[in-house]
Write a protein that holds these residues in place. Structure first.
Motif, PDB file in Angstrom:
ATOM      1  N   ASP A 198       4.371   2.269  -1.525  1.00 29.87           N
ATOM      2  CA  ASP A 198       4.246   3.228  -2.630  1.00 29.87           C
ATOM      3  C   ASP A 198       5.162   4.437  -2.436  1.00 29.87           C
TER       4      ASP A 198
ATOM      5  N   VAL B 260       0.587   0.870  -3.968  1.00 28.47           N
ATOM      6  CA  VAL B 260      -0.374   1.905  -4.348  1.00 28.47           C
ATOM      7  C   VAL B 260      -1.032   2.413  -3.075  1.00 28.47           C
TER       8      VAL B 260
ATOM      9  N   ASP C  73       1.802   6.889  -8.789  1.00 26.65           N
ATOM     10  CA  ASP C  73       0.637   7.782  -8.801  1.00 26.65           C
ATOM     11  C   ASP C  73      -0.243   7.506 -10.018  1.00 26.65           C
TER      12      ASP C  73
ATOM     13  N   ASN D 241      -7.683   2.941  -8.977  1.00 28.19           N
ATOM     14  CA  ASN D 241      -8.617   3.436  -7.970  1.00 28.19           C
ATOM     15  C   ASN D 241      -9.582   4.485  -8.510  1.00 28.19           C
TER      16      ASN D 241
ATOM     17  N   ASP E  75      -4.371   1.119  -0.707  1.00 25.40           N
ATOM     18  CA  ASP E  75      -4.787  -0.234  -1.069  1.00 25.40           C
ATOM     19  C   ASP E  75      -5.061  -1.122   0.144  1.00 25.40           C
TER      20      ASP E  75
ATOM     21  N   TRP F 231      -2.249   4.508  -9.228  1.00 27.63           N
ATOM     22  CA  TRP F 231      -3.372   4.847  -8.348  1.00 27.63           C
ATOM     23  C   TRP F 231      -4.556   5.341  -9.173  1.00 27.63           C
TER      24      TRP F 231
ATOM     25  N   ASN G 195       0.837  -1.199   0.000  1.00 22.31           N
ATOM     26  CA  ASN G 195       0.000   0.000   0.000  1.00 22.31           C
ATOM     27  C   ASN G 195       0.874   1.252   0.000  1.00 22.31           C
ATOM     28  N   SER G 196       0.403   2.346   0.617  1.00 17.84           N
ATOM     29  CA  SER G 196       1.145   3.603   0.544  1.00 17.84           C
ATOM     30  C   SER G 196       2.489   3.542   1.245  1.00 17.84           C
TER      31      SER G 196
END
Length: 461
Positions: free
Chosen positions: A42, A70, A379, A386, A73, A382, A38-39
């Motif tokens: 990321d 990402v 990005d 998303n 997530d 994403w 996840n971030s």
């Protein structure tokens, strides 16, 4: 000593040795490694630091690594982008972490936090099992599960705390560990060791956190801790850059581990020899990098002071001397040392002014440039997974998609990526960035080969 005491001693020794033992096989030449998350993955650096370690410590083993994190997530979003964002990169090794977003946020301060936690845990497991099916269908890809970094619910630096969120994360990590074992996959735990760091440091400073200024995203120092934990699990602790021991009086090489020493001379007290290490130092960054990051990577040494001894040790010792000596490498003054200090030994990797450290620092800066370009793709991913995927427009990248993007900018996360999308909508731009990253990696593997250095010890009064 009774049997109980003997058993306790043996158990303690076993646990101590176990910390040092290899849990995860090292990467090898030719590997393609994807770090899925996840971030924290990321926007973070742990994977980049891991690659930098391999670039410097194994300069002849060329490999490739990719950030596949990402922001935002959960296991569901990771499932949805496996094909286009992960498998498309043809990984030979895939690391997977999730849990921070799966565990939820605000509801922990609501009316039914225990019910909420149970629901979030069940949902995380549900979508993980779908991921597992996809991964098991790829027996050619080696799988490594990573227990996520913790949510810091104990630091006092502010009152904004989601109570007991980290407890749910712990249950997710325990589930990840058991799932890895069930599939004969490898497992690395960030959660428990980083919790221990917080616990120990907060005894001295209750406002300390290794988890960043939002309790969630570790800063650069936290990411070096994560890289350290991963590399340690790979058995890298104790693998020295080089280990040099020379007897100047006898003009004799006593030890040359992971290096070559030749042409030892001692003329009128001036000692010289040629030194070719097979690795380079790991350069520690002193510049905060990344969006809203405030701490230096090098600040991690405050909580993992053993890093230099275990992971970045260029041991250098010269015996058979008296008095004081100026150490020069390729005629560059490094330090003035006593014969006692030289006999005891120093760690050359702790000196930022050696030619080999400066060589490694160039590699670090190139790797950072690569990381910055790669972040634009994260990005872009994403937006694709998303935003556009939910509208049935995944990778459409045409004028219709651009209109939908402009109409969707009432969402602040979408609006923040407008400048990026205006560029990345064009395949030619994306291809150019990929070529730039490939060129950077190619250049790194051209210039990361250690060079023979001329060492001189010059007597000083």
């Amino acid at each position: 000593m009774n049997k109980k005491a003997i058993f306790s001693l043996l158990l303690t020794l076993f646990l101590c040795l176990g910390v040092q033992a290899q849990q995860v096989a090292p990467f090898k030449k030719g590997d393609r490694v994807t770090f899925v998350g996840n971030s924290i993955t990321d926007g973070g650096h742990y994977h980049s630091y891991i690659w930098l370690y391999y670039m410097t410590h194994f300069p002849f083993d060329e490999m490739w690594m990719a950030n596949c994190g990402v922001g935002g997530d959960t296991s569901l979003e990771i499932l949805n982008r496996l094909d286009g964002d992960v498998f498309a990169k043809r990984p030979t090794v895939l690391t997977l972490t999730f849990g921070m977003n799966d565990s939820g946020y605000f509801e922990y301060n609501g009316d039914e936090p225990e019910k909420f936690a149970a629901e979030k845990l069940a949902t995380a497991k549900k979508y993980y099992y779908e991921i597992e099916k996809r991964l098991k269908a790829r027996p050619e890809t080696r799988m490594i599960m990573i227990g996520t970094s913790p949510y810091d619910q104990t630091s006092t630096f502010n009152d904004n705390v989601f109570k007991n969120k980290n407890n749910t994360i712990g249950k997710i990590v325990a589930f990840q560990d058991s799932a890895a074992k069930a599939n004969n996959w490898e497992f690395v735990d960030f959660w428990a060791p980083m919790n221990r760091i917080n616990e120990e440091q907060q005894k001295v400073d209750p406002a300390f956190t290794i988890c960043g200024n939002d309790r969630i995203h570790p800063d650069n120092d936290g990411h070096l801790v994560m890289a350290y934990l991963f590399l340690k699990a790979q058995g890298m602790a104790g693998k020295k850059i080089a280990d040099v021991q020379v007897n100047a009086k006898q003009k004799k090489v006593l030890r040359s581990e992971n290096c070559e020493i030749s042409n030892v001379e001692n003329r009128s007290g001036v000692v010289t020899f040629d030194y070719l290490a097979h690795s380079l130092p790991f350069p520690l960054d002193t510049i905060p990098r990344g969006w809203e990051y405030r701490r230096q990577q090098a600040a991690a040494l405050k909580v993992i002071p053993q890093f230099m001894e275990e992971m970045d040790n260029e041991a250098f010792s010269v015996t058979g001397l008296k008095g004081n000596y100026q150490l020069l490498i390729d005629n560059e003054p490094i330090d003035t040392l006593t014969a006692t200090q030289l006999a005891k030994g120093i760690n050359l990797a702790s000196y930022r002014n050696t030619p080999q450290y400066q060589q490694a620092k160039v590699i670090m800066e190139l790797n950072e440039n690569r990381w910055e370009i790669e972040r634009q793709f994260r990005d872009y991913s994403w937006l694709q997974y998303n935003f556009f995927m939910k509208k049935g427009m995944l990778e459409q990248n045409d004028e219709q998609a651009a209109r939908v993007f402009r109409a969707g900018q009432n969402d602040g996360w979408v609006a923040a990526k407008r400048g990026l999308y205006d560029k990345m909508i064009h395949k030619e731009v994306r291809d150019m960035y990929i070529k730039q990253m490939d060129m950077i990696v190619e250049r790194i593997y051209e210039i990361n080969k250690p060079q023979t250095r001329k060492v001189k010890l010059l007597p000083v009064k």
